[in-house]
Design a protein around this motif. Structure first.
Motif, PDB file in Angstrom:
ATOM      1  N   ASP A  24       0.851  -1.185   0.000  1.00 56.11           N
ATOM      2  CA  ASP A  24       0.000   0.000   0.000  1.00 56.11           C
ATOM      3  C   ASP A  24       0.891   1.240   0.000  1.00 56.11           C
ATOM      4  N   GLU A  25       0.894   1.973  -1.099  1.00 57.31           N
ATOM      5  CA  GLU A  25       1.693   3.191  -1.260  1.00 57.31           C
ATOM      6  C   GLU A  25       3.166   2.943  -0.893  1.00 57.31           C
ATOM      7  N   PRO A  26       3.830   1.979  -1.525  1.00 55.60           N
ATOM      8  CA  PRO A  26       5.191   1.625  -1.111  1.00 55.60           C
ATOM      9  C   PRO A  26       6.243   2.688  -1.379  1.00 55.60           C
ATOM     10  N   VAL A  27       6.011   3.614  -2.313  1.00 54.22           N
ATOM     11  CA  VAL A  27       7.029   4.621  -2.618  1.00 54.22           C
ATOM     12  C   VAL A  27       6.844   5.888  -1.790  1.00 54.22           C
ATOM     13  N   PRO A  87      13.817  10.091  -5.397  1.00 54.30           N
ATOM     14  CA  PRO A  87      13.757   9.572  -6.762  1.00 54.30           C
ATOM     15  C   PRO A  87      14.567   8.292  -6.982  1.00 54.30           C
ATOM     16  N   ALA A  88      15.753   8.210  -6.373  1.00 57.36           N
ATOM     17  CA  ALA A  88      16.555   6.991  -6.521  1.00 57.36           C
ATOM     18  C   ALA A  88      15.851   5.817  -5.857  1.00 57.36           C
ATOM     19  N   GLY A  89      15.226   6.060  -4.706  1.00 52.26           N
ATOM     20  CA  GLY A  89      14.501   4.995  -4.014  1.00 52.26           C
ATOM     21  C   GLY A  89      13.283   4.535  -4.790  1.00 52.26           C
ATOM     22  N   ILE A  90      12.608   5.476  -5.436  1.00 50.67           N
ATOM     23  CA  ILE A  90      11.443   5.124  -6.249  1.00 50.67           C
ATOM     24  C   ILE A  90      11.871   4.256  -7.426  1.00 50.67           C
TER      25      ILE A  90
END
Length: 236
Positions: A152-155, A160-163
């Motif tokens: 659920d909404e993991p990002v 930006p690098a993590g996304i």
């Protein structure tokens, strides 16, 4: 495989889900799209046995979550936060979850490495940023190496690098035959990762199908979503 079949639910007098029906299949990322309050989290809570529906069924690999013998080895879930006590270190939290689920404690360090938190394993969860907490929550979901992921909404909170890392990681899980159900209201991000899209609005499913099918003649998934929800009336 995730199968949601005619799930309805009320909270008090308000109906929050109305005959919700869809599937998430192995080898594919299924994007579960809707505005805040549309019913995404309510659906996932029913699927994960946290709430009971008024009627209908929600199955993981053909069984209700409550009937899974070792649920963490079948389905990993990331809902709100990391689930870790603020005073515990990330490693201590993961080791506790592993032991309580009959998993080897070595899995704690393995999943910390996977999500990029190995260097912060001794840091207390209360000192984690929002993005780090989401990574810790994902690490918890991965402890049992499940074939099914429900996120659920993991990002939320990721840079930006993590996304980009999250996108590539989930694509790899699906490519390996896993089932990924990804709930979000971020349409641009969903369009980058989803094979299939399910749109929920005011507690009912408006449309579902492949990404291209749902987008249709619209330039973007966002345009298609806004057109669908603008013309949708109240479902009850």
């Amino acid at each position: 495989m995730i199968t949601i079949d005619r799930v309805s639910k009320r909270k008090g007098r308000a109906r929050v889900l109305h005959d919700v029906t869809f599937e998430a299949r192995p080898g594919r990322v299924t994007g579960f799209l809707g505005q805040n309050g549309a019913g995404k989290t309510s659906t996932l809570r029913v699927l994960l046995g946290l709430d009971r529906p008024e009627h209908g069924s929600a199955l993981v690999c053909g069984r209700p979550y409550r009937e899974l013998d070792r649920p963490l080895t079948v389905v990993g879930a990331l809902l709100d936060g990391s689930g870790a006590h603020r005073a515990r270190t990330a490693r201590a939290h993961l080791r506790w979850v592993a032991v309580s689920n009959g998993l080897p404690v070595s899995r704690a360090d393995e999943v910390l490495e996977v999500v990029g938190l190995a260097g912060d394993a001794r840091k207390r969860a209360g000192r984690y940023s929002l993005g780090m907490s989401r990574r810790l929550g994902l690490a918890t979901a991965l402890l049992g190496d499940p074939a099914v992921l429900v996120l659920d909404e993991p990002v939320n909170g990721l840079d930006p690098a993590g996304i980009r890392w999250m996108r590539e990681f989930l694509r790899d899980r699906a490519a390996g035959g896993g089932t990924v159900l990804l709930s979000s209201h971020l349409m641009g991000e969903l369009a980058e990762i989803a094979d299939d899209v399910v749109v929920i609005h005011q507690g009912r499913i408006l449309v579902q199908g492949g990404l291209a099918e749902v987008t249709g003649d619209h330039a973007t998934l966002e345009d298609a979503f806004l057109a669908l929800t603008a013309t949708a009336g109240a479902p009850w």
